[in-house]
Scaffold this motif. Sequence first.
Motif, PDB file in Angstrom:
ATOM      1  N   TYR A  65      38.011  43.677  27.970  1.00 29.76           N
ATOM      2  CA  TYR A  65      37.644  43.324  29.199  1.00 29.76           C
ATOM      3  C   TYR A  65      37.724  41.593  29.342  1.00 29.76           C
ATOM      4  O   TYR A  65      37.040  41.120  28.181  1.00 29.76           O
ATOM      5  CB  TYR A  65      36.538  43.733  29.741  1.00 29.76           C
ATOM      6  CG  TYR A  65      36.647  45.515  29.748  1.00 29.76           C
ATOM      7  CD1 TYR A  65      37.161  45.892  30.717  1.00 29.76           C
ATOM      8  CD2 TYR A  65      35.766  46.004  29.032  1.00 29.76           C
ATOM      9  CE1 TYR A  65      37.359  47.267  30.783  1.00 29.76           C
ATOM     10  CE2 TYR A  65      35.812  47.291  29.016  1.00 29.76           C
ATOM     11  CZ  TYR A  65      36.556  48.304  29.852  1.00 29.76           C
ATOM     12  OH  TYR A  65      36.727  49.533  30.005  1.00 29.76           O
ATOM     13  N   GLU A  79      37.995  42.412  34.330  1.00 37.17           N
ATOM     14  CA  GLU A  79      39.232  43.562  34.347  1.00 37.17           C
ATOM     15  C   GLU A  79      39.618  43.732  32.952  1.00 37.17           C
ATOM     16  O   GLU A  79      39.353  42.949  32.060  1.00 37.17           O
ATOM     17  CB  GLU A  79      40.620  42.770  35.248  1.00 37.17           C
ATOM     18  CG  GLU A  79      40.350  42.381  36.679  1.00 37.17           C
ATOM     19  CD  GLU A  79      41.393  41.537  37.149  1.00 37.17           C
ATOM     20  OE1 GLU A  79      42.445  41.047  36.487  1.00 37.17           O
ATOM     21  OE2 GLU A  79      41.602  41.446  38.616  1.00 37.17           O
ATOM     22  N   GLN A  80      40.456  44.674  32.829  1.00 39.06           N
ATOM     23  CA  GLN A  80      40.950  45.268  31.279  1.00 39.06           C
ATOM     24  C   GLN A  80      42.148  44.555  31.100  1.00 39.06           C
ATOM     25  O   GLN A  80      43.015  44.210  31.716  1.00 39.06           O
ATOM     26  CB  GLN A  80      41.042  46.632  31.392  1.00 39.06           C
ATOM     27  CG  GLN A  80      41.633  47.308  30.331  1.00 39.06           C
ATOM     28  CD  GLN A  80      41.694  48.596  30.494  1.00 39.06           C
ATOM     29  OE1 GLN A  80      41.032  49.617  30.899  1.00 39.06           O
ATOM     30  NE2 GLN A  80      42.847  49.335  29.813  1.00 39.06           N
ATOM     31  N   SER A 433      42.929  49.046  35.595  1.00 36.18           N
ATOM     32  CA  SER A 433      41.927  49.390  34.364  1.00 36.18           C
ATOM     33  C   SER A 433      41.557  50.701  34.302  1.00 36.18           C
ATOM     34  O   SER A 433      41.613  51.292  35.355  1.00 36.18           O
ATOM     35  CB  SER A 433      40.486  48.477  35.001  1.00 36.18           C
ATOM     36  OG  SER A 433      40.569  47.152  34.696  1.00 36.18           O
ATOM     37  N   LEU A 439      33.658  50.306  31.072  1.00 40.44           N
ATOM     38  CA  LEU A 439      33.543  49.151  31.790  1.00 40.44           C
ATOM     39  C   LEU A 439      32.116  49.318  32.558  1.00 40.44           C
ATOM     40  O   LEU A 439      31.582  48.289  32.390  1.00 40.44           O
ATOM     41  CB  LEU A 439      34.613  48.962  32.981  1.00 40.44           C
ATOM     42  CG  LEU A 439      34.599  47.945  33.929  1.00 40.44           C
ATOM     43  CD1 LEU A 439      34.558  46.723  33.183  1.00 40.44           C
ATOM     44  CD2 LEU A 439      35.744  48.019  34.790  1.00 40.44           C
TER      45      LEU A 439
END
Length: 497
Positions: A65, A79-80, A433, A439
Amino acid sequence: MSAQREMKEKNPWHTPLTIIITVIGVIAIVALVTVAVLQNRPVPQKYKYGIVLDAGSSHTALYIYEWPAEKDNNTGRVEQKHSCKVKGKGISSYAAEPEKAGMSLTECMREAEMQVPSRRHQETPLYLGATAGMRLLNIENREASDKVFEAVEKALQGFPFSYQGARILSGQEEGAFGWVTVNYLDDRLKQGLETTGALDLGGASTQISFVPHEYDISESPSNSVAFRLYGNDYNLYTHSFLCYGKDQVLRMALAHQTRSGPVTMSDPCFHPGYSVTRNYNALYDSPCVSERKPKEAPLNFTHTGVGNFFRCQEVVKTLFNFTSCKYSRCSFNGIFQPPLQGSFGAFSAYYFVMNFLNLTDSSIPLETVKANLANYCGTPWNQIKQQHPEVKEKYLAEYCFSGTYIVTLLTEGYNFTKETFSKIKFIKEIKGSDAGWTLGYMLNLTNMIPAEAPDSPPLPHAGYVSIVTVIALLLFILFILSLRPIWPKCSKKPQIV
């Protein structure tokens, strides 16, 4: 020449003082506008990174991330950046050879070294969270579980990241962090919108999490999690059903049908024409079914398919206990569950199974979903193999059972009706994502979601620059107007003598 000289001398615009004032005014206004634009213009973004390893029961996945470095604990959106699926099975499957659990992570960790800028390596936190597979191993063999973690930690500490430890997540944490992920990515938390429920299905467990409206969930404190995020309070209901992931629940279904120790078993959850030899010891080698093994069972049994969705559903229903409930309401197995509320995002195995079966469209009525499953399960095994030659037969054979289990779990277990079933959205990712607990887990550990709503400037960048520019122009016009008394002198024609 004397006339022109006299005209210049009488023209106040040509006096040194007026020229100096005009030049200074123009320079000041240009400087004001320039500083405002330069001060507020977008600058090349610097990023920070975080790495989370999801050590599930069937496999391990690595997620990287990233977020703006200048906006920690404030408005920076996480965000991924990258994901990597570790080759092989989950780390819990290496109980007999724990060192291989650490070795299995090497390839994805090397990818992480390449994806994260080297200057950020030392400050990038690295987490590993293990879920139901390791929960089961920990129950079955605590010593083996500890050795697997030792091997994993040794391997991860050999990489140049800030290793933050590896641990087993509780089922409640897994469900709650999945809910945080879904609502964070959908911008529902920051904007204070109505939240989305989360449905997670893994190999060894399944989770349901949502915020019930105007319903007291204090009667079961173990299913309640309180969050304060962005200045809003959320009282979340969540529960994790261990052994009800798609792989372990299949073991339970097979155990239920082989409790008498038969040599041959006809299974309505597998396609007609399907036939494979299974080992009793391998089938019952799990805490979810180990106590159910028939005492006088043979070494092997022949597992054949019948392919009948409705009979399969009856088999699945036997895995749920609906008879006892000490609360005002229950889902199954005596577990408290308030009335379902709002829309839900169903991810992980929910998505992959239903996507394979072409049933992810929420507009498909529940009865049509069941009819399609009935047709699929009734399709001969040879035809199924011909239609999907790229899928391993082990996984291909289980889609009929998994699809039937998902529909039965959602409708019979969680009480979704034909009206509310359409509120389930089967999702793989949100805005690039992956949906899942990882997350939410990292956001919690890095404090990236503030309890209170972050302060924001009163004006956006574009509005601020526009207002400064307008004010500067007004000042310039006022400056010109302030020289109005000398305009008549400037407009008089010079007299030539």
